[in-house]
Design a protein around this motif. Structure first.
Motif, short mmCIF file in Angstrom:
data_model
loop_
_atom_site.label_atom_id
_atom_site.label_comp_id
_atom_site.label_asym_id
_atom_site.label_seq_id
_atom_site.Cartn_x
_atom_site.Cartn_y
_atom_site.Cartn_z
N VAL A 108 8.12 2.57 -10.06
CA VAL A 108 7.40 2.66 -8.78
C VAL A 108 5.90 2.79 -9.02
O VAL A 108 5.08 2.19 -8.30
N GLY A 111 4.35 -0.58 -10.08
CA GLY A 111 4.32 -1.49 -8.96
C GLY A 111 5.03 -2.82 -9.19
O GLY A 111 5.36 -3.18 -10.33
N PRO A 112 5.27 -3.56 -8.10
CA PRO A 112 6.05 -4.80 -8.17
C PRO A 112 5.35 -5.95 -8.87
O PRO A 112 5.98 -6.96 -9.19
N GLU A 113 4.04 -5.83 -9.11
CA GLU A 113 3.34 -6.91 -9.80
C GLU A 113 3.71 -7.00 -11.28
O GLU A 113 3.44 -8.01 -11.94
N HIS A 114 4.32 -5.94 -11.81
CA HIS A 114 4.82 -5.96 -13.17
C HIS A 114 6.30 -6.38 -13.18
O HIS A 114 7.02 -6.17 -12.21
N GLY A 117 8.58 -3.43 -12.64
CA GLY A 117 8.13 -2.49 -11.62
C GLY A 117 8.89 -2.64 -10.31
O GLY A 117 9.68 -3.58 -10.12
N PHE A 118 8.68 -1.69 -9.42
CA PHE A 118 9.38 -1.68 -8.14
C PHE A 118 8.37 -1.57 -6.98
O PHE A 118 7.27 -1.05 -7.16
N ALA A 119 8.80 -2.02 -5.82
CA ALA A 119 8.02 -1.81 -4.61
C ALA A 119 8.05 -0.33 -4.23
O ALA A 119 8.96 0.40 -4.62
N SER A 120 7.06 0.09 -3.48
CA SER A 120 6.95 1.51 -3.14
C SER A 120 8.16 2.02 -2.35
O SER A 120 8.49 3.20 -2.42
N LYS A 121 8.84 1.13 -1.62
CA LYS A 121 10.00 1.57 -0.82
C LYS A 121 11.14 2.07 -1.70
O LYS A 121 11.98 2.86 -1.26
N VAL A 122 11.19 1.65 -2.95
CA VAL A 122 12.25 2.09 -3.87
C VAL A 122 12.16 3.58 -4.12
O VAL A 122 13.17 4.23 -4.42
N ASN A 167 17.77 -5.16 -9.17
CA ASN A 167 17.61 -4.00 -8.30
C ASN A 167 17.45 -2.75 -9.15
O ASN A 167 17.50 -2.80 -10.38
#
Length: 215
Positions: A108, A111-114, A117-122, A167
């Motif tokens: 988290v 971030g999702p750009e990696h 990484g994950f989106a903040s909603k995770v 996921n």
């Protein structure tokens, strides 16, 4: 039947806890209670997550059939308890679950750009269940028994899961596999080291005491 369960108390206890949490969280007010004591989320403070992680292993996901978790835990924990021993089974299950929990927080943050990484909603998703521990124990049992094909099949299945359906759970399974391999390799290399050292120290002590007595 009672004697069979008594021979694998850790597996039987873990299965019972999963069943208990599954029943409780579907009772009125039960979900809030289970959340307070055993639900981990990346958005929680780290100290709270660490306190809840041991119990989070036994809190099944709300959207998955509990019978699957019960069968997995009874079978894999039971085999691991017999092959690896009770203490090692508990350590591996907790360490690999904790590794996945910590990875979720890191994912988290980056971030999702990696790629991993994950989106903040995770950060607000429930991160519970025994699946990471089950995967890790399967790897360690396969390593111990030199069942390389079985171990490779587990790894391939988990990697395939991440590729087909990326996921949080899938990536945590991969983290659990990596952690399990590190634990198994460390045990392979250093498992007999300290017993040899202690035996050597004990032998040297006995020789020294014998010399002092005969001097």
């Amino acid at each position: 039947m009672r004697k069979r369960f008594a021979s694998i108390p850790l597996a039987a206890g873990a299965t019972f806890l999963i069943l208990l949490f599954s029943i409780v969280q579907h009772l009125p007010g039960g979900e809030a209670f289970v959340t307070r004591i055993g639900v981990v989320k990346a958005a929680l403070p780290l100290d709270i997550s660490l306190l809840r992680t041991p119990l989070s292993l036994y809190v099944p996901a709300l959207d998955l059939p509990v019978w699957g978790a019960l069968a997995q835990v009874l079978l894999v924990f039971g085999i691991a308890e017999i092959v690896l021993g009770r203490k090692a089974t508990l350590f591996i299950a907790y360490a690999c679950t904790l590794a996945g929990t910590l990875y979720a927080r890191i994912g988290v943050q980056i971030g999702p750009e990696h790629l991993f990484g994950f989106a903040s909603k995770v950060a607000y998703m429930r991160d519970t269940g025994p699946s990471a521990a089950v995967v890790a124990l399967a790897i360690c049992v396969a390593w111990k028994c030199r069942a390389w094909f079985t171990g490779a099949a587990v790894v391939a299945t988990m990697i395939g899961e991440v590729i087909v359906l990326p996921n949080l759970a899938g990536l945590e399974h991969v983290v659990a596999i990596i952690t399990a391999v590190l634990i198994a390799a460390t045990g392979e290399v250093f498992g007999s080291y300290w017993p040899r050292v202690l035996n050597g120290v004990g032998a040297a002590t006995l020789v020294s005491a014998e010399r002092q007595r005969t001097a």
